[in-house]
Write a protein that holds these residues in place. Structure first.
Motif, short mmCIF file in Angstrom:
data_model
loop_
_atom_site.label_atom_id
_atom_site.label_comp_id
_atom_site.label_asym_id
_atom_site.label_seq_id
_atom_site.Cartn_x
_atom_site.Cartn_y
_atom_site.Cartn_z
N PRO A 2 0.89 -1.12 0.13
CA PRO A 2 0.06 -0.04 0.12
C PRO A 2 1.16 1.23 0.05
O PRO A 2 1.94 1.39 0.67
CB PRO A 2 -0.93 -0.11 1.32
CG PRO A 2 -0.16 -1.30 2.00
CD PRO A 2 0.52 -1.98 1.25
N TYR A 3 0.39 2.33 -0.77
CA TYR A 3 1.08 3.67 -0.66
C TYR A 3 0.74 4.36 0.68
O TYR A 3 -0.53 4.66 0.57
CB TYR A 3 0.66 4.36 -2.18
CG TYR A 3 1.23 5.71 -2.28
CD1 TYR A 3 2.56 5.72 -2.26
CD2 TYR A 3 0.20 6.75 -2.29
CE1 TYR A 3 3.05 7.16 -2.52
CE2 TYR A 3 0.79 8.01 -2.63
CZ TYR A 3 2.18 8.24 -2.55
OH TYR A 3 2.71 9.30 -2.91
N HIS A 4 1.67 4.95 1.20
CA HIS A 4 1.26 5.83 2.33
C HIS A 4 2.29 6.97 2.31
O HIS A 4 3.28 7.08 2.67
CB HIS A 4 1.73 4.96 3.73
CG HIS A 4 1.04 4.01 3.84
ND1 HIS A 4 -0.54 3.78 4.39
CD2 HIS A 4 1.04 2.39 3.85
CE1 HIS A 4 -1.02 2.60 4.33
NE2 HIS A 4 -0.08 1.78 4.33
N PRO A 5 1.71 8.11 1.62
CA PRO A 5 2.48 9.32 1.42
C PRO A 5 2.86 9.99 2.74
O PRO A 5 1.85 9.88 3.65
CB PRO A 5 1.66 10.36 0.62
CG PRO A 5 0.25 9.80 0.55
CD PRO A 5 0.39 8.31 1.02
N ARG A 6 3.83 10.62 2.93
CA ARG A 6 4.27 11.27 3.95
C ARG A 6 4.70 12.82 3.56
O ARG A 6 5.20 12.95 2.57
CB ARG A 6 4.95 10.57 4.77
CG ARG A 6 4.65 9.29 5.57
CD ARG A 6 5.72 8.71 6.30
NE ARG A 6 5.20 7.52 7.00
CZ ARG A 6 5.86 6.42 7.04
NH1 ARG A 6 7.13 6.42 6.60
NH2 ARG A 6 5.51 5.31 7.46
N ARG A 7 4.48 13.70 4.45
CA ARG A 7 4.86 15.06 4.25
C ARG A 7 6.15 15.14 4.92
O ARG A 7 6.65 14.68 5.90
CB ARG A 7 4.20 16.14 4.80
CG ARG A 7 2.77 16.40 4.42
CD ARG A 7 2.08 17.25 4.63
NE ARG A 7 0.71 17.54 4.21
CZ ARG A 7 0.70 18.46 2.97
NH1 ARG A 7 1.83 19.23 2.51
NH2 ARG A 7 -0.51 18.71 2.36
N ILE A 8 7.09 15.61 4.25
CA ILE A 8 8.65 15.83 4.42
C ILE A 8 8.92 17.38 4.50
O ILE A 8 8.53 17.96 3.59
CB ILE A 8 9.51 15.18 3.61
CG1 ILE A 8 9.36 13.74 3.65
CG2 ILE A 8 11.10 15.49 3.93
CD1 ILE A 8 10.33 12.89 2.64
N LEU A 12 14.56 19.66 4.78
CA LEU A 12 14.98 18.33 4.95
C LEU A 12 14.99 17.66 3.33
O LEU A 12 16.11 17.16 3.10
CB LEU A 12 14.18 17.63 5.82
CG LEU A 12 14.54 16.02 5.90
CD1 LEU A 12 15.80 15.83 6.74
CD2 LEU A 12 13.53 15.45 6.79
N ALA A 13 14.03 17.78 2.57
CA ALA A 13 14.09 16.93 1.35
C ALA A 13 15.09 17.64 0.52
O ALA A 13 15.94 17.18 -0.20
CB ALA A 13 12.66 17.47 0.76
N TYR A 14 15.15 19.02 0.54
CA TYR A 14 16.34 19.92 -0.32
C TYR A 14 17.47 19.35 0.25
O TYR A 14 18.48 19.24 -0.65
CB TYR A 14 16.14 21.42 -0.30
CG TYR A 14 17.01 22.08 -0.88
CD1 TYR A 14 16.45 22.28 -2.31
CD2 TYR A 14 17.95 22.67 -0.83
CE1 TYR A 14 16.93 23.10 -3.36
CE2 TYR A 14 18.73 23.24 -1.74
CZ TYR A 14 18.45 23.39 -3.10
OH TYR A 14 18.95 24.30 -4.05
N THR A 15 17.96 19.23 1.40
CA THR A 15 19.38 18.63 1.96
C THR A 15 19.54 17.23 1.54
O THR A 15 20.69 17.09 1.16
CB THR A 15 19.38 19.17 3.19
OG1 THR A 15 19.00 20.45 3.84
CG2 THR A 15 20.58 18.46 3.89
#
Length: 79
Positions: A2-8, A12-15
């Motif tokens: 199953p797909y469980h998207p999460r916010r980042i 943090l994502a850029y780094t």
């Protein structure tokens, strides 16, 4: 699975993307700073200046364009 998207958080994502770019060593990294920017920022574009100043009119409406893309995507994924 199953797909469980999460916010980042964007920083943090850029780094993480920056580090992946460094570690990629002449290969395409899994995540890039560009892709983080595309996914993490609004991509709404305003064509009113082109319409007003250049007389631009889209050949296809947004709704029609989405329908055409969905049709193309369905056909190309079946091949």
């Amino acid at each position: 699975m199953p797909y469980h998207p999460r916010r980042i958080p964007y920083p943090l994502a850029y780094t993480a993307a920056f580090l992946m770019e460094i570690w990629a060593h002449h290969r395409e990294p899994t995540l890039t700073r560009y892709s983080v920017g595309v996914l993490g920022k609004s991509q709404t574009l305003d064509i009113s200046a082109a319409q007003r100043e250049l007389g631009y009119q889209p050949r296809v409406s947004i709704l029609e364009g989405i329908k055409r893309y969905a049709q193309w995507y369905k056909q190309s994924s079946q091949q």
